[in-house]
Design a protein around this motif. Sequence first.
Motif, PDB file in Angstrom:
ATOM      1  N   UNK A  18      14.655  -3.982  -0.633  1.00 35.87           N
ATOM      2  CA  UNK A  18      13.249  -4.262  -0.849  1.00 35.87           C
ATOM      3  C   UNK A  18      12.479  -2.964  -0.634  1.00 35.87           C
ATOM      4  N   UNK A  19      11.444  -2.748  -1.417  1.00 38.32           N
ATOM      5  CA  UNK A  19      10.604  -1.576  -1.225  1.00 38.32           C
ATOM      6  C   UNK A  19       9.175  -1.994  -0.922  1.00 38.32           C
ATOM      7  N   UNK A  20       8.684  -1.536   0.204  1.00 41.57           N
ATOM      8  CA  UNK A  20       7.313  -1.791   0.594  1.00 41.57           C
ATOM      9  C   UNK A  20       6.437  -0.608   0.214  1.00 41.57           C
ATOM     10  N   UNK A  21       5.205  -0.901  -0.143  1.00 42.79           N
ATOM     11  CA  UNK A  21       4.235   0.131  -0.470  1.00 42.79           C
ATOM     12  C   UNK A  21       3.036   0.024   0.453  1.00 42.79           C
ATOM     13  N   UNK A  22       2.457   1.161   0.756  1.00 43.88           N
ATOM     14  CA  UNK A  22       1.241   1.231   1.558  1.00 43.88           C
ATOM     15  C   UNK A  22       0.260   2.099   0.797  1.00 43.88           C
ATOM     16  N   UNK A  23      -0.729   1.476   0.205  1.00 44.95           N
ATOM     17  CA  UNK A  23      -1.709   2.180  -0.614  1.00 44.95           C
ATOM     18  C   UNK A  23      -3.013   2.360   0.141  1.00 44.95           C
ATOM     19  N   UNK A  24      -3.532   3.580   0.133  1.00 45.76           N
ATOM     20  CA  UNK A  24      -4.773   3.890   0.817  1.00 45.76           C
ATOM     21  C   UNK A  24      -5.928   3.949  -0.164  1.00 45.76           C
ATOM     22  N   UNK A  25      -7.080   3.511   0.295  1.00 48.44           N
ATOM     23  CA  UNK A  25      -8.306   3.646  -0.480  1.00 48.44           C
ATOM     24  C   UNK A  25      -9.434   4.017   0.470  1.00 48.44           C
ATOM     25  N   UNK A  26     -10.418   4.720  -0.046  1.00 45.95           N
ATOM     26  CA  UNK A  26     -11.533   5.154   0.777  1.00 45.95           C
ATOM     27  C   UNK A  26     -11.277   6.447   1.525  1.00 45.95           C
ATOM     28  N   UNK A  27     -10.065   6.937   1.490  1.00 44.86           N
ATOM     29  CA  UNK A  27      -9.716   8.214   2.096  1.00 44.86           C
ATOM     30  C   UNK A  27      -8.412   8.699   1.486  1.00 44.86           C
ATOM     31  N   UNK A  28      -8.131   9.961   1.671  1.00 39.07           N
ATOM     32  CA  UNK A  28      -6.889  10.525   1.154  1.00 39.07           C
ATOM     33  C   UNK A  28      -5.852  10.623   2.265  1.00 39.07           C
ATOM     34  N   UNK A  29      -4.608  10.382   1.913  1.00 42.18           N
ATOM     35  CA  UNK A  29      -3.515  10.446   2.875  1.00 42.18           C
ATOM     36  C   UNK A  29      -2.982  11.856   3.092  1.00 42.18           C
ATOM     37  N   UNK A  30      -3.530  12.814   2.394  1.00 37.97           N
ATOM     38  CA  UNK A  30      -2.978  14.172   2.424  1.00 37.97           C
ATOM     39  C   UNK A  30      -2.780  14.724   3.827  1.00 37.97           C
ATOM     40  N   UNK A  31      -3.711  14.425   4.737  1.00 33.88           N
ATOM     41  CA  UNK A  31      -3.649  14.978   6.080  1.00 33.88           C
ATOM     42  C   UNK A  31      -3.355  13.916   7.135  1.00 33.88           C
ATOM     43  N   UNK A  32      -2.743  12.832   6.718  1.00 33.51           N
ATOM     44  CA  UNK A  32      -2.407  11.742   7.627  1.00 33.51           C
ATOM     45  C   UNK A  32      -0.924  11.482   7.672  1.00 33.51           C
ATOM     46  N   UNK A  33      -0.434  11.192   8.870  1.00 34.78           N
ATOM     47  CA  UNK A  33       0.875  10.596   9.021  1.00 34.78           C
ATOM     48  C   UNK A  33       0.741   9.095   8.780  1.00 34.78           C
ATOM     49  N   UNK A  34       1.771   8.499   8.207  1.00 34.78           N
ATOM     50  CA  UNK A  34       1.788   7.056   7.985  1.00 34.78           C
ATOM     51  C   UNK A  34       2.985   6.458   8.714  1.00 34.78           C
ATOM     52  N   UNK A  35       2.701   5.490   9.557  1.00 37.61           N
ATOM     53  CA  UNK A  35       3.758   4.792  10.266  1.00 37.61           C
ATOM     54  C   UNK A  35       3.929   3.384   9.747  1.00 37.61           C
ATOM     55  N   UNK A  36       5.162   2.922   9.755  1.00 39.64           N
ATOM     56  CA  UNK A  36       5.473   1.531   9.466  1.00 39.64           C
ATOM     57  C   UNK A  36       5.864   0.847  10.762  1.00 39.64           C
ATOM     58  N   UNK A  37       5.266  -0.300  11.008  1.00 48.12           N
ATOM     59  CA  UNK A  37       5.544  -1.103  12.187  1.00 48.12           C
ATOM     60  C   UNK A  37       5.908  -2.511  11.747  1.00 48.12           C
ATOM     61  N   UNK A  38       6.542  -3.244  12.628  1.00 44.37           N
ATOM     62  CA  UNK A  38       6.848  -4.631  12.315  1.00 44.37           C
ATOM     63  C   UNK A  38       6.745  -5.485  13.565  1.00 44.37           C
ATOM     64  N   UNK A  39       6.452  -6.753  13.346  1.00 49.82           N
ATOM     65  CA  UNK A  39       6.370  -7.692  14.442  1.00 49.82           C
ATOM     66  C   UNK A  39       6.982  -9.018  14.015  1.00 49.82           C
TER      67      UNK A  39
END
Length: 122
Positions: A18-39
């Motif tokens: 399975x492939x999950x996607x995380x799409x950002x809007x309202x800001x650019x991800x260029x200077x951000x780390x992105x973490x995946x969490x689960x519960x």
Amino acid sequence: QVQLVESGGGSVQPGRSLRLSCAASGFTLDYYAIGWFRQAPGKEREGVSCISYRDGITDYADSVKGRFTISRDNAKNTVYLQMSSLKPEDTAVYYCAARRRYCSGDVGYDYWGQGTQVTVSS
């Protein structure tokens, strides 16, 4: 409005991918780390994977190493989590979150998505 939206969750059989996607809007991800969490139900939230704003720096939980791969496409303002060899233990709500520059546990994440359900069962 700053938003992160997860997609790609669903119900699959053990061993599938399975492939999950995380799409950002309202800001650019260029200077951000992105973490995946689960519960999972009745359990604490845990970190799954993280990718820094520099593509070569990634982290994985021991439980998913060798099975999950995190990647990013800054041109699409999107981060992906490719999950293979899925196990019932992977069943959880998966969240993505954004943090400036580098990964660091679950501290200092500015933005969180709403989550997407992943269910792995026979």
